[in-house]
Design an enzyme around this catalytic site. Structure first.
Site, PDB file in Angstrom:
ATOM      1  N   ASP A  21      -7.904  -5.569  -0.092  1.00  0.00           N
ATOM      2  CA  ASP A  21      -8.347  -6.368  -1.236  1.00  0.00           C
ATOM      3  C   ASP A  21      -7.986  -7.841  -1.112  1.00  0.00           C
ATOM      4  OD1 ASP A  21      -9.525  -4.278  -2.634  1.00  0.00           O
ATOM      5  OD2 ASP A  21      -7.573  -3.583  -3.312  1.00  0.00           O
TER       6      ASP A  21
ATOM      7  N   HIS B 262       0.839  -1.185   0.000  1.00  0.00           N
ATOM      8  CA  HIS B 262       0.000   0.000   0.000  1.00  0.00           C
ATOM      9  C   HIS B 262       0.875   1.236   0.000  1.00  0.00           C
ATOM     10  CE1 HIS B 262      -3.110   2.875   1.090  1.00  0.00           C
ATOM     11  NE2 HIS B 262      -3.945   1.980   0.598  1.00  0.00           N
TER      12      HIS B 262
HETATM   13  N1  CMC Z   1       4.340  -7.545  -4.918  1.00  0.00           N
HETATM   14  C1  CMC Z   1       5.684  -7.512  -5.083  1.00  0.00           C
HETATM   15  N2  CMC Z   1       6.422  -6.392  -4.914  1.00  0.00           N
HETATM   16  C2  CMC Z   1       5.779  -5.258  -4.580  1.00  0.00           C
HETATM   17  C3  CMC Z   1       4.377  -5.226  -4.385  1.00  0.00           C
HETATM   18  C4  CMC Z   1       3.652  -6.413  -4.570  1.00  0.00           C
HETATM   19  N3  CMC Z   1       2.315  -6.429  -4.399  1.00  0.00           N
HETATM   20  N4  CMC Z   1       4.000  -3.963  -4.064  1.00  0.00           N
HETATM   21  C5  CMC Z   1       5.122  -3.231  -4.055  1.00  0.00           C
HETATM   22  N5  CMC Z   1       6.207  -4.008  -4.356  1.00  0.00           N
HETATM   23  C6  CMC Z   1       7.614  -3.585  -4.377  1.00  0.00           C
HETATM   24  C7  CMC Z   1       7.930  -2.777  -5.636  1.00  0.00           C
HETATM   25  O1  CMC Z   1       8.417  -3.589  -6.672  1.00  0.00           O
HETATM   26  C8  CMC Z   1       8.963  -1.806  -5.125  1.00  0.00           C
HETATM   27  O2  CMC Z   1      10.206  -2.468  -5.067  1.00  0.00           O
HETATM   28  P1  CMC Z   1      11.571  -1.631  -5.305  1.00  0.00           P
HETATM   29  O3  CMC Z   1      11.625  -0.608  -4.212  1.00  0.00           O
HETATM   30  O4  CMC Z   1      12.638  -2.675  -5.202  1.00  0.00           O
HETATM   31  O5  CMC Z   1      11.454  -1.025  -6.669  1.00  0.00           O
HETATM   32  C9  CMC Z   1       8.540  -1.526  -3.667  1.00  0.00           C
HETATM   33  O6  CMC Z   1       7.784  -2.688  -3.281  1.00  0.00           O
HETATM   34  C10 CMC Z   1       7.662  -0.279  -3.525  1.00  0.00           C
HETATM   35  O7  CMC Z   1       6.598  -0.382  -4.452  1.00  0.00           O
HETATM   36  P2  CMC Z   1       5.968   0.861  -5.229  1.00  0.00           P
HETATM   37  O8  CMC Z   1       5.310   0.361  -6.471  1.00  0.00           O
HETATM   38  O9  CMC Z   1       6.986   1.946  -5.365  1.00  0.00           O
HETATM   39  O10 CMC Z   1       4.880   1.326  -4.162  1.00  0.00           O
HETATM   40  P3  CMC Z   1       3.618   2.210  -4.437  1.00  0.00           P
HETATM   41  O11 CMC Z   1       3.306   2.911  -3.177  1.00  0.00           O
HETATM   42  O12 CMC Z   1       3.808   3.054  -5.654  1.00  0.00           O
HETATM   43  O13 CMC Z   1       2.470   1.126  -4.808  1.00  0.00           O
HETATM   44  C11 CMC Z   1       0.681  -0.384  -4.640  1.00  0.00           C
HETATM   45  C12 CMC Z   1       1.501   0.710  -3.942  1.00  0.00           C
HETATM   46  C13 CMC Z   1      -0.542  -0.732  -3.793  1.00  0.00           C
HETATM   47  C14 CMC Z   1       0.199   0.140  -6.015  1.00  0.00           C
HETATM   48  C15 CMC Z   1       1.585  -1.639  -4.838  1.00  0.00           C
HETATM   49  O14 CMC Z   1       1.975  -2.139  -3.572  1.00  0.00           O
HETATM   50  C16 CMC Z   1       0.892  -2.748  -5.640  1.00  0.00           C
HETATM   51  O15 CMC Z   1       0.940  -2.729  -6.874  1.00  0.00           O
HETATM   52  N6  CMC Z   1       0.213  -3.733  -4.954  1.00  0.00           N
HETATM   53  C17 CMC Z   1      -0.549  -4.762  -5.631  1.00  0.00           C
HETATM   54  C18 CMC Z   1      -1.894  -4.203  -6.055  1.00  0.00           C
HETATM   55  C19 CMC Z   1      -2.842  -4.013  -4.885  1.00  0.00           C
HETATM   56  O16 CMC Z   1      -3.020  -4.905  -4.053  1.00  0.00           O
HETATM   57  N7  CMC Z   1      -3.509  -2.839  -4.848  1.00  0.00           N
HETATM   58  C20 CMC Z   1      -4.525  -2.531  -3.834  1.00  0.00           C
HETATM   59  C21 CMC Z   1      -4.138  -1.407  -2.922  1.00  0.00           C
HETATM   60  S1  CMC Z   1      -5.206  -1.278  -1.485  1.00  0.00           S
HETATM   61  C22 CMC Z   1      -6.787  -0.878  -2.094  1.00  0.00           C
HETATM   62  C23 CMC Z   1      -6.835   0.358  -2.923  1.00  0.00           C
HETATM   63  O17 CMC Z   1      -6.323   1.406  -2.513  1.00  0.00           O
HETATM   64  O18 CMC Z   1      -7.435   0.316  -3.984  1.00  0.00           O
END
Ligand code: CMC
Length: 431
Positions: free
Chosen positions: A366, A308
């Protein structure tokens, strides 16, 4: 406006600029950079708005490190236990918990607006039979502006209020109709004697040939899912609603924009993607393969339902949702279904794995909501529409707050331009 007692000093290109610092009621201080360009001839760069507040808001507060979520100051755990969805709607919209008379009046107003204009039935029929219910919802909610002209004037507080009630009341009806249409069943009209969650379940699962008896435990679980999704401050879809609304667009168009943004798998679409991922994994022995893929930088695969932007400790909604999932599965006697086994084992392994621990990736809301909705009998394509109908109140509350905020202007981010500098046109024969 938040209290402004401090300043920050920025020295750049030989200029020193004093920037006011606002102190929120809770949370980190906020440097006000509104005059930065005028005074310093410089922009800030913040893709994804990781360090930028785009508005002032008094609706929802999240402390990501503490795993805390407050609506108008009330913790989500207390609301999920003691309140119900329409009361949370009232709280988000008007700022205070309602008295008994106020909630009765509010519930009556919402209930009396649950039917949609009969001509909207024809509108549905224009969609392909196999349309995803989210596609139908984006279109039909946007089309409400064509059916309810008398609540599109954003400058009239009464019309804004009517639009808010109409959307809270009708979006579940539209979601249920989108579902019925996608499976080729007749639309089921709402029933005013049922509570909000039971009415939605019935509109999805009853057929004219057979009534659907709503189990109170399932209805309570549905109500809780709605509460847990009701608002989440300035997330992507809410920011989309605010940005669309900042141009003066009508409220139905703004909420349709929010639904479109919610659809993406990184946001609301994650609940559908998560359950599909659990099914694809299929058996516990295949989990290590998927964990490996999630860690691989060259593989775009991510563990859906994990991570998140704001929560870096745990998602408080996920905690309540997990408890609700246990209750529902026990009621239905399906605690041992294979998808759930995979979910439980995946959660256990991920929470112990260095990659997930070090990056603070915890199961989010989720991860568990799909398990409950699946157990209730919803197809995965309905998961995100249910998120959308629950979030409608959050979007509309934030939209109303924005309209009433004197400091709001049309949203218009700047850019860090990296394209060509000026060059002269080249005739086609010379290229
Ligand atoms: N699986 C594997 N690696 C992950 C995941 C994941 N689900 N989420 C983040 N990472 C890694 C990412 O690769 C990055 O690694 P590095 O620093 O080495 O590049 C690090 O963690 C930080 O990730 P980010 O993409 O910079 O983080 P963000 O804040 O931009 O993204 C997120 C947050 C929710 C989009 C992301 O965690 C994700 O894609 N999760 C899966 C989709 C999901 O479950 N979304 C629902 C969110 S909660 C309900 C809502 O708000 O709708």
């Amino acid at each position: 406006m938040a209290a402004t007692t401090k300043t920050a000093t920025l020295t750049f290109n030989g200029k020193t600029i004093e920037l006011p610092v606002h102190s929120p009621t809770v949370g980190p201080d906020v440097i006000d950079i509104r005059k930065l360009y005028a005074q310093g001839d410089v922009f800030t760069y913040d893709p994804g708005f990781t360090s930028t507040a785009a508005c002032e808001s008094a609706i929802t507060y999240i402390d990501g490190d503490a795993g805390e979520l407050l609506h108008r100051g009330y913790p989500i755990e207390q609301l999920a236990e003691k309140s119900h969805f329409l009361e949370v709607c009232y709280l988000l919209l008007y700022g205070e918990l309602p008295t008994a008379a106020q909630i009765e009046d509010f519930e009556t107003r919402v209930t009396r607006h649950t039917m949609v204009h009969e001509q909207m039935h024809n509108f549905f029929r224009g969609f392909r039979r196999d349309a995803h219910p989210m596609a139908t919802m984006v279109g039909v909610v946007g089309a409400m502006s064509a059916f309810y002209h008398d609540s599109t004037d954003i400058n009239d507080p009464w019309q804004r209020e009517v639009a808010a009630i109409r959307m809270i009341a009708k979006v579940p009806t539209i979601a249920a109709m989108a579902y019925k249409y996608s499976i080729g069943q007749p639309f089921i009209y709402p029933r005013n004697d049922l509570d909000y969650a039971s009415n939605f379940l019935r509109m999805c699962f009853a057929v004219p040939a057979e009534e659907y008896e709503v189990d109170p435990i399932l209805s309570r679980a549905m109500d809780r899912i709605m509460m847990l999704h009701a608002d989440h401050e300035q997330n992507a879809s809410t920011s989309t609603v605010r940005l669309a609304g900042s141009s003066g667009a009508n409220p139905f168009a703004c909420i349709a924009a929010g639904i479109a943004c919610l659809w993406g798998p990184a946001h609301g679409g994650a609940n559908q993607a998560c359950l599909e991922m659990l099914r694809e994994i299929g058996t516990v022995d295949r989990i290590p393969e998927y964990i490996k893929r999630a860690k691989d930088k060259d593989d775009p695969f991510r563990l859906m339902g994990f991570g998140h932007r704001v929560y870096k400790n745990f998602d408080p909604r996920a905690k309540v949702m997990k408890q609700s999932a246990d209750e529902v599965l026990a009621l239905l006697g399906i605690e041992n279904n294979p998808t759930l086994q995979v979910a439980k084992e995946l959660e256990r392994i991920a929470l112990e794995d260095d990659y997930f621990v070090s990056k603070k990736l915890y199961p989010n809301v989720d991860f568990y909501s799909g398990i409950i909705l699946d157990a209730m009998g919803f197809p995965t394509s309905m998961f995100t529409p249910i998120f959308a109908l629950s979030r409608t109140v959050g979007w509309i509350s934030q939209w109303k707050e924005m309209i009433g905020d004197q400091a709001q202007k049309i949203g218009r981010p700047r850019q860090l331009y990296v394209g060509e500098t000026r060059r002269e046109y080249i005739e086609v024969e010379n290229r």
